[in-house]
Write a protein that holds these residues in place. Structure first.
Motif, PDB file in Angstrom:
ATOM      1  N   SER A  96       0.994  -1.248   0.010  1.00  0.00           N
ATOM      2  CA  SER A  96      -0.068   0.095   0.076  1.00  0.00           C
ATOM      3  C   SER A  96       0.884   1.160  -0.227  1.00  0.00           C
ATOM      4  O   SER A  96       1.997   1.398   0.616  1.00  0.00           O
ATOM      5  CB  SER A  96      -0.992  -0.038   1.161  1.00  0.00           C
ATOM      6  OG  SER A  96      -0.093  -0.026   2.561  1.00  0.00           O
ATOM      7  N   PHE A  97       0.477   2.282  -0.671  1.00  0.00           N
ATOM      8  CA  PHE A  97       1.114   3.597  -0.664  1.00  0.00           C
ATOM      9  C   PHE A  97       0.930   4.412   0.472  1.00  0.00           C
ATOM     10  O   PHE A  97      -0.362   4.700   0.850  1.00  0.00           O
ATOM     11  CB  PHE A  97       0.842   4.191  -1.980  1.00  0.00           C
ATOM     12  CG  PHE A  97       1.709   5.845  -2.220  1.00  0.00           C
ATOM     13  CD1 PHE A  97       2.830   5.815  -2.164  1.00  0.00           C
ATOM     14  CD2 PHE A  97       0.605   6.849  -2.018  1.00  0.00           C
ATOM     15  CE1 PHE A  97       3.595   7.018  -2.516  1.00  0.00           C
ATOM     16  CE2 PHE A  97       1.395   7.967  -2.118  1.00  0.00           C
ATOM     17  CZ  PHE A  97       2.667   8.048  -2.367  1.00  0.00           C
ATOM     18  N   GLU A  98       1.927   4.698   1.200  1.00  0.00           N
ATOM     19  CA  GLU A  98       1.744   5.191   2.516  1.00  0.00           C
ATOM     20  C   GLU A  98       2.344   6.709   2.321  1.00  0.00           C
ATOM     21  O   GLU A  98       2.864   7.199   3.403  1.00  0.00           O
ATOM     22  CB  GLU A  98       2.136   4.688   3.813  1.00  0.00           C
ATOM     23  CG  GLU A  98       1.620   3.182   3.855  1.00  0.00           C
ATOM     24  CD  GLU A  98       0.242   3.475   4.216  1.00  0.00           C
ATOM     25  OE1 GLU A  98      -0.388   4.688   4.853  1.00  0.00           O
ATOM     26  OE2 GLU A  98      -0.744   2.526   4.497  1.00  0.00           O
ATOM     27  N   GLY A  99       2.580   7.150   1.195  1.00  0.00           N
ATOM     28  CA  GLY A  99       3.414   8.510   0.854  1.00  0.00           C
ATOM     29  C   GLY A  99       2.751   9.597   1.345  1.00  0.00           C
ATOM     30  O   GLY A  99       3.465  10.861   1.179  1.00  0.00           O
ATOM     31  N   GLU A 103       6.870  12.897   7.299  1.00  0.00           N
ATOM     32  CA  GLU A 103       7.989  12.521   7.038  1.00  0.00           C
ATOM     33  C   GLU A 103       8.403  12.151   5.613  1.00  0.00           C
ATOM     34  O   GLU A 103       9.608  12.713   5.293  1.00  0.00           O
ATOM     35  CB  GLU A 103       8.399  11.336   7.967  1.00  0.00           C
ATOM     36  CG  GLU A 103       9.848  10.601   7.890  1.00  0.00           C
ATOM     37  CD  GLU A 103      10.999  11.565   8.265  1.00  0.00           C
ATOM     38  OE1 GLU A 103      12.063  11.377   7.886  1.00  0.00           O
ATOM     39  OE2 GLU A 103      10.661  12.880   8.825  1.00  0.00           O
ATOM     40  N   HIS A 104       7.462  11.766   4.810  1.00  0.00           N
ATOM     41  CA  HIS A 104       7.960  11.534   3.497  1.00  0.00           C
ATOM     42  C   HIS A 104       7.818  12.728   2.945  1.00  0.00           C
ATOM     43  O   HIS A 104       8.694  13.177   1.814  1.00  0.00           O
ATOM     44  CB  HIS A 104       6.845  10.820   2.897  1.00  0.00           C
ATOM     45  CG  HIS A 104       6.607   9.169   3.391  1.00  0.00           C
ATOM     46  ND1 HIS A 104       5.568   8.476   3.590  1.00  0.00           N
ATOM     47  CD2 HIS A 104       7.820   8.614   3.716  1.00  0.00           C
ATOM     48  CE1 HIS A 104       5.835   7.332   4.009  1.00  0.00           C
ATOM     49  NE2 HIS A 104       7.330   7.390   4.012  1.00  0.00           N
ATOM     50  N   PHE A 105       7.041  13.840   3.075  1.00  0.00           N
ATOM     51  CA  PHE A 105       6.970  14.990   2.469  1.00  0.00           C
ATOM     52  C   PHE A 105       8.174  15.813   2.856  1.00  0.00           C
ATOM     53  O   PHE A 105       8.735  16.656   1.929  1.00  0.00           O
ATOM     54  CB  PHE A 105       5.827  15.936   3.394  1.00  0.00           C
ATOM     55  CG  PHE A 105       5.830  17.354   2.849  1.00  0.00           C
ATOM     56  CD1 PHE A 105       5.456  17.809   1.789  1.00  0.00           C
ATOM     57  CD2 PHE A 105       6.423  18.436   3.713  1.00  0.00           C
ATOM     58  CE1 PHE A 105       5.557  19.499   1.361  1.00  0.00           C
ATOM     59  CE2 PHE A 105       6.349  19.396   3.446  1.00  0.00           C
ATOM     60  CZ  PHE A 105       6.051  20.231   2.333  1.00  0.00           C
ATOM     61  N   ILE A 106       8.652  15.776   3.982  1.00  0.00           N
ATOM     62  CA  ILE A 106       9.978  16.220   4.376  1.00  0.00           C
ATOM     63  C   ILE A 106      11.244  15.698   3.609  1.00  0.00           C
ATOM     64  O   ILE A 106      12.029  16.398   3.137  1.00  0.00           O
ATOM     65  CB  ILE A 106      10.243  16.100   5.933  1.00  0.00           C
ATOM     66  CG1 ILE A 106       9.182  16.818   6.728  1.00  0.00           C
ATOM     67  CG2 ILE A 106      11.677  16.570   6.570  1.00  0.00           C
ATOM     68  CD1 ILE A 106       9.257  16.756   8.242  1.00  0.00           C
ATOM     69  N   GLY A 241      -1.858  15.415  -2.378  1.00  0.00           N
ATOM     70  CA  GLY A 241      -1.781  14.210  -1.830  1.00  0.00           C
ATOM     71  C   GLY A 241      -0.798  14.296  -0.546  1.00  0.00           C
ATOM     72  O   GLY A 241      -0.522  13.183  -0.131  1.00  0.00           O
ATOM     73  N   PHE A 242      -0.360  15.487  -0.124  1.00  0.00           N
ATOM     74  CA  PHE A 242       0.545  15.686   0.945  1.00  0.00           C
ATOM     75  C   PHE A 242      -0.420  16.175   2.062  1.00  0.00           C
ATOM     76  O   PHE A 242      -0.650  17.248   2.372  1.00  0.00           O
ATOM     77  CB  PHE A 242       1.377  16.634   0.519  1.00  0.00           C
ATOM     78  CG  PHE A 242       2.435  16.553  -0.531  1.00  0.00           C
ATOM     79  CD1 PHE A 242       3.693  15.740  -0.269  1.00  0.00           C
ATOM     80  CD2 PHE A 242       2.215  16.852  -1.952  1.00  0.00           C
ATOM     81  CE1 PHE A 242       4.473  15.278  -1.396  1.00  0.00           C
ATOM     82  CE2 PHE A 242       2.933  16.463  -2.870  1.00  0.00           C
ATOM     83  CZ  PHE A 242       4.156  15.663  -2.574  1.00  0.00           C
ATOM     84  N   THR A 243      -1.061  15.195   2.805  1.00  0.00           N
ATOM     85  CA  THR A 243      -1.971  15.363   3.830  1.00  0.00           C
ATOM     86  C   THR A 243      -1.392  15.445   5.379  1.00  0.00           C
ATOM     87  O   THR A 243      -2.172  15.514   6.275  1.00  0.00           O
ATOM     88  CB  THR A 243      -3.150  14.356   3.811  1.00  0.00           C
ATOM     89  OG1 THR A 243      -2.640  12.854   3.819  1.00  0.00           O
ATOM     90  CG2 THR A 243      -4.032  14.679   2.453  1.00  0.00           C
ATOM     91  N   PHE A 244      -0.125  15.021   5.520  1.00  0.00           N
ATOM     92  CA  PHE A 244       0.666  15.149   6.529  1.00  0.00           C
ATOM     93  C   PHE A 244       0.232  14.221   7.800  1.00  0.00           C
ATOM     94  O   PHE A 244      -0.307  14.798   9.011  1.00  0.00           O
ATOM     95  CB  PHE A 244       0.606  16.637   7.252  1.00  0.00           C
ATOM     96  CG  PHE A 244       1.286  17.676   6.021  1.00  0.00           C
ATOM     97  CD1 PHE A 244       2.620  17.446   5.634  1.00  0.00           C
ATOM     98  CD2 PHE A 244       0.484  18.555   5.611  1.00  0.00           C
ATOM     99  CE1 PHE A 244       3.227  18.136   4.788  1.00  0.00           C
ATOM    100  CE2 PHE A 244       1.066  19.289   4.545  1.00  0.00           C
ATOM    101  CZ  PHE A 244       2.358  19.412   4.073  1.00  0.00           C
TER     102      PHE A 244
END
Length: 245
Positions: A96-99, A103-106, A241-244
């Motif tokens: 599953s994509f958990e991006g 942390e992934h955004f950072i 898609g960057f929902t933090f």
């Protein structure tokens, strides 16, 4: 001190460029130099969109706050944080994509900054000039539409690149005593050091080529942090898609 250190200390933003083009082979080498930067977890979460279309360049110059050097530089790129490319492979491996975690955004955003700065250092070492364009975040939605950026990708900043047609002065930086602390964070002596630095900054603006607004560093940042700054960014990032989580 060696030439690399002196080069790094001599950085200036360039906003006037000659008409000399950048050779394709040189441009590719600069990108490869950028790729040599550190990347967290080997994500390589940066994508460069080089904008060659003249109409798009003109439009982005307007969207970025009417910055004409976006259109006049030999090359203009938009550096994007990209989780889509790596995320595509989650499906390939049945994961599953958990991006959308913070942390992934950072990680992706830091990757972009490191790659761009390595590319900038390489460019300046061969006589090119650069100017970062944070103004693309004034209108990130229209910029993303113009570049057809998919969900999982967002534009972090633009970068003008070309041969300089000006030689501006170096803007003074904060004293080392203010930014380097030992063992713990403390502000001992900072006020006096910053007051002295403010005088230096006022003098820089008073004497630099082309003039300037003439206010000190502390005045500038007090304005920056006391006003709303691109409040649309949170909503835009969520749409991308960057929902933090």
């Amino acid at each position: 001190m060696n030439s690399v250190v002196e080069l790094l200390k001599s950085h200036r933003s360039i906003r006037k460029f000659t008409e000399r083009p950048i050779e394709p082979e040189l441009f590719e080498e600069l990108v490869r130099a950028g790729q040599g930067a550190a990347t967290s977890s080997f994500l390589q979460g940066a994508t460069i969109v080089r904008v060659k279309d003249r109409a798009k360049r003109e439009k982005i110059a307007q969207l970025a706050g009417n910055q004409p050097w976006v259109a006049s530089a030999a090359a203009f790129m938009i550096f994007c944080a990209d989780l889509k490319r790596a995320g595509n492979w989650c499906r390939e491996y049945g994961k599953s994509f958990e991006g959308d975690f913070t942390e992934h955004f950072i990680i992706a955003t830091v990757d972009v900054a490191l790659m761009a700065q390595s590319m900038v250092c390489a460019a300046e070492s061969v006589g090119l000039g650069i100017c970062y364009i944070g103004g693309i975040r004034n209108n990130p939605g229209p910029v993303s539409e113009l570049l057809e950026l998919p969900r999982g990708v967002y534009p972090v900043f633009g970068l003008c690149l070309g041969y300089p047609a000006q030689d501006p002065e170096i803007k003074p930086r904060l004293p080392l005593s203010v930014i380097v602390k030992e063992d713990c964070y403390n502000e001992q002596g900072d006020r006096k050091a910053i007051e002295s630095y403010d005088a230096q900054v006022r003098d820089y603006y008073a004497t630099r080529t082309g003039g300037g607004h003439g206010i000190s560093w502390s005045e500038q940042v007090s304005v920056l942090l006391s006003e709303k700054s691109r409040p649309h960014m949170r909503g835009f990032l969520a749409e991308q898609g960057f929902t933090f989580r």
